[in-house]
Design an enzyme around this catalytic site. Structure first.
Site, short mmCIF file in Angstrom:
data_model
loop_
_atom_site.label_atom_id
_atom_site.label_comp_id
_atom_site.label_asym_id
_atom_site.label_seq_id
_atom_site.Cartn_x
_atom_site.Cartn_y
_atom_site.Cartn_z
N TRP A 190 48.26 44.01 52.71
CA TRP A 190 48.06 42.73 52.01
C TRP A 190 49.43 42.15 51.71
O TRP A 190 50.30 42.86 51.18
CB TRP A 190 47.29 42.89 50.69
CG TRP A 190 47.32 41.61 49.92
CD1 TRP A 190 46.67 40.45 50.24
CD2 TRP A 190 48.13 41.32 48.77
NE1 TRP A 190 47.01 39.47 49.34
CE2 TRP A 190 47.91 39.96 48.44
CE3 TRP A 190 49.03 42.06 47.99
CZ2 TRP A 190 48.53 39.33 47.36
CZ3 TRP A 190 49.66 41.44 46.91
CH2 TRP A 190 49.40 40.09 46.60
N GLU A 198 44.01 42.50 54.67
CA GLU A 198 43.33 41.94 53.49
C GLU A 198 43.69 40.47 53.27
O GLU A 198 44.84 40.13 53.04
CB GLU A 198 43.70 42.75 52.24
CG GLU A 198 43.03 42.23 50.97
CD GLU A 198 43.43 43.01 49.72
OE1 GLU A 198 44.28 43.92 49.82
OE2 GLU A 198 42.91 42.69 48.64
N LYS A 246 43.20 36.62 51.35
CA LYS A 246 43.10 36.15 49.98
C LYS A 246 42.96 34.64 49.95
O LYS A 246 43.39 33.96 50.87
CB LYS A 246 44.36 36.58 49.22
CG LYS A 246 44.29 36.37 47.73
CD LYS A 246 45.40 37.10 47.01
CE LYS A 246 45.36 36.77 45.53
NZ LYS A 246 46.23 37.60 44.75
N ASP A 293 38.23 42.03 49.53
CA ASP A 293 38.48 42.16 48.10
C ASP A 293 37.53 41.18 47.42
O ASP A 293 37.57 39.98 47.71
CB ASP A 293 39.94 41.85 47.79
CG ASP A 293 40.28 42.05 46.32
OD1 ASP A 293 39.53 41.54 45.46
OD2 ASP A 293 41.29 42.71 46.01
N HIS A 351 38.69 37.77 46.13
CA HIS A 351 39.51 36.90 46.98
C HIS A 351 38.74 35.78 47.67
O HIS A 351 39.13 35.32 48.73
CB HIS A 351 40.22 37.74 48.04
CG HIS A 351 41.31 38.58 47.46
ND1 HIS A 351 42.23 39.26 48.22
CD2 HIS A 351 41.66 38.84 46.17
CE1 HIS A 351 43.06 39.92 47.44
NE2 HIS A 351 42.74 39.68 46.19
N HIS A 381 37.68 46.22 48.51
CA HIS A 381 38.41 46.30 47.25
C HIS A 381 37.43 45.78 46.21
O HIS A 381 37.29 44.56 46.04
CB HIS A 381 39.67 45.44 47.27
CG HIS A 381 40.85 46.14 47.84
ND1 HIS A 381 42.11 45.59 47.84
CD2 HIS A 381 40.97 47.36 48.41
CE1 HIS A 381 42.96 46.45 48.40
NE2 HIS A 381 42.30 47.53 48.77
N ASP A 415 40.75 35.33 40.66
CA ASP A 415 41.04 36.71 41.06
C ASP A 415 41.75 37.45 39.92
O ASP A 415 42.90 37.83 40.03
CB ASP A 415 41.93 36.66 42.31
CG ASP A 415 42.35 38.03 42.79
OD1 ASP A 415 41.58 38.98 42.59
OD2 ASP A 415 43.45 38.15 43.36
N ASP A 434 41.15 40.36 38.47
CA ASP A 434 41.24 41.81 38.49
C ASP A 434 40.73 42.47 37.21
O ASP A 434 41.36 43.39 36.68
CB ASP A 434 42.67 42.27 38.82
CG ASP A 434 42.97 42.04 40.30
OD1 ASP A 434 42.34 42.71 41.13
OD2 ASP A 434 43.81 41.17 40.62
N ASP A 463 39.88 47.89 43.27
CA ASP A 463 41.14 47.16 43.07
C ASP A 463 41.04 46.25 41.85
O ASP A 463 40.50 45.15 41.93
CB ASP A 463 41.50 46.34 44.32
CG ASP A 463 42.84 45.64 44.15
OD1 ASP A 463 43.57 45.98 43.20
OD2 ASP A 463 43.16 44.74 44.96
#
Ligand code: RNT
Ligand code: ZN
Length: 417
Positions: free
Chosen positions: A185, A224, A226, A257, A260, A284, A292, A294, A324
């Site tokens: 990524w 990956e 995004k 992910d 993303h 992820h 995003d 997290d 993630d």
């Protein structure tokens, strides 16, 4: 095992048998739900290359909860603690900046498998397998463009880094007798209107071609995508379309992910499409709140839908499940345990779904019956099966892990000042 847990489990078996579900098989299949625990929740994505440096690359860990891991020993200790509260056998996902550099500065274009030898030994001793990630962020040469940088000097630096990371993953894979998932990524992108979009994407494609020209045996290469990053709101070189195209054409695994994408986009719906055109899938699992962000994964509809799609596609052997997120505002070991157990609970419910019956209804055009069964499945006693599974694997049942984490905080993390 506690008699009540066993009784509830037996009752669950009866309920599920009515809709044609074999609970014992589901419990056995739970062993195939192998999570790759992301090491970076231990220390807010800091690592050991430059522990005093700032996290860059459009990502940010917010919060200041005391007790983050400061050394390699502390990271390992926390991972072992977290894993002891999660049923099953799992993997550990490392970033390059978590190398065992022995206190010396090792630049990204100098990193070698030897910097991960102690990790490999530790993993073997603790029954973990390792996965790996190149690290493009938090470095003086990170800027806003790495593998897509028109400046050859910078671009070649990152190509060299990524090639070395693949070789490290290869060593890990060979050592552990199981391919290491090597995720790529990069944060490349820009804040405002970009007029040379094609150029940067061409450069990224060329860099990837060069990186992947070396054939390796024990690495599963993943790319990956995004949507955007902080300070890179307008343009992301490695967008989903870009990597989907690259992955489909070059047989690379596309990492999904869950933070993303546009917030109303279904990640679950991508599974059956990707499986037809790319070799495997890497996940992820995260939880975006408005963006995003997290947040710690929870047992929400998005994660449930994703797990169900994977099981409905019978794709467990082609899906690698990584987590993630990096929440620095709560107990970090707790964050691992909540997110891991939530992901497992989603997969357990997916394994307990009366899919055969639902498919029959669908094929017969019995759409009321399909919807009714889906609704009733939501309150079938999957939680009794979950408790049984935890007891079977000798990890705390239900909320009882809270006190273990509180105790670990008293004994260990609160003493880190
Ligand atoms: C960032 C990506 C990436 C990172 C890790 C640290 O948006 O999700 O996977 O979180 O590499
Ligand atoms: Zn990610």
């Amino acid at each position: 095992m506690d008699q009540k847990i066993k009784e509830a489990y037996d009752y669950a078996k009866e309920v599920y048998a009515r809709v044609g579900v074999d609970v014992e098989k589901a419990v056995k299949d739970m062993d195939k739900i192998v999570l790759s625990l992301h090491c970076w929740q231990t220390d807010d994505v800091t690592g050991f290359e430059n522990p005093d440096g700032e996290l860059s690359g459009g990502i940010q860990a917010t919060g200041n909860y005391p007790g983050k891991a400061r050394t390699i020993e502390e990271v390992r200790q926390d991972l072992v603690k977290a894993a002891s509260l999660i049923p099953g056998v799992h993997r550990i996902n490392l970033h390059e900046i978590y190398g065992d550099f022995g206190g010396k500065f090792v630049d990204r274009d100098e990193v070698e498998p030897k910097h991960f030898e102690s990790w490999m030994k530790w993993a073997k001793e603790n029954n973990f397998k390792l996965d790996f990630n190149s690290t493009s962020f938090s470095h003086p040469k990170s800027g806003s463009l790495t593998l897509s940088n028109p400046d050859d000097e910078i671009r070649n630096f990152w190509i060299e880094h990524t090639k070395r990371c693949r070789r490290i993953a290869e060593e890990m894979g060979r050592y552990q007798g199981s391919p290491s998932v090597m995720n790529l990524w990069i944060h490349d992108g820009s804040k405002d209107t970009t007029v040379n979009r094609l150029r940067y994407r061409e450069l990224l494609k060329e860099s990837l071609d060069e990186i992947y020209s070396e054939k390796l045996e024990y690495v599963k290469d993943c790319i990956e995508a995004k949507l955007f990053g902080i300070g890179a709101e307008s343009y992301t070189v490695g967008s989903y379309d870009f990597y989907l195209g690259y992955g489909a054409k070059n047989d690379k695994i596309v990492t999904l992910d869950t933070g993303h994408f546009h917030l109303t986009e279904s990640i679950a719906d991508k599974i059956s499409a990707l499986l037809l055109f790319t070799p495997e899938i890497m996940l992820h699992v995260s939880r975006p709140i408005r963006w995003d962000s997290d947040h710690v994964t929870t047992m929400n509809d998005d994660t449930l839908d994703l797990a169900k799609e994977i099981i409905r596609c019978d794709a467990l052997d082609r899906v690698n499940i990584g987590l993630d997120y990096f929440d620095a505002s709560i107990n970090r070991i707790g964050a691992y345990v909540i997110g891991s157990r939530a992901t497992q609970k989603c997969f357990l419910q997916a394994l307990l779904e009366p899919t055969e019956l639902l498919r029959q209804y669908e094929a017969n055009g019995q759409l009321f019956e399909r919807l009714a069964t889906l609704e009733e499945a939501k309150n079938m006693p999957w939680n009794a099966v979950w408790d049984y599974y935890c007891a079977l694997k000798n990890v705390p049942v239900g909320e009882s892990y809270i006190k273990d984490i509180q105790q670990y905080e008293i004994d260990v993390t609160s003493k880190r000042q």
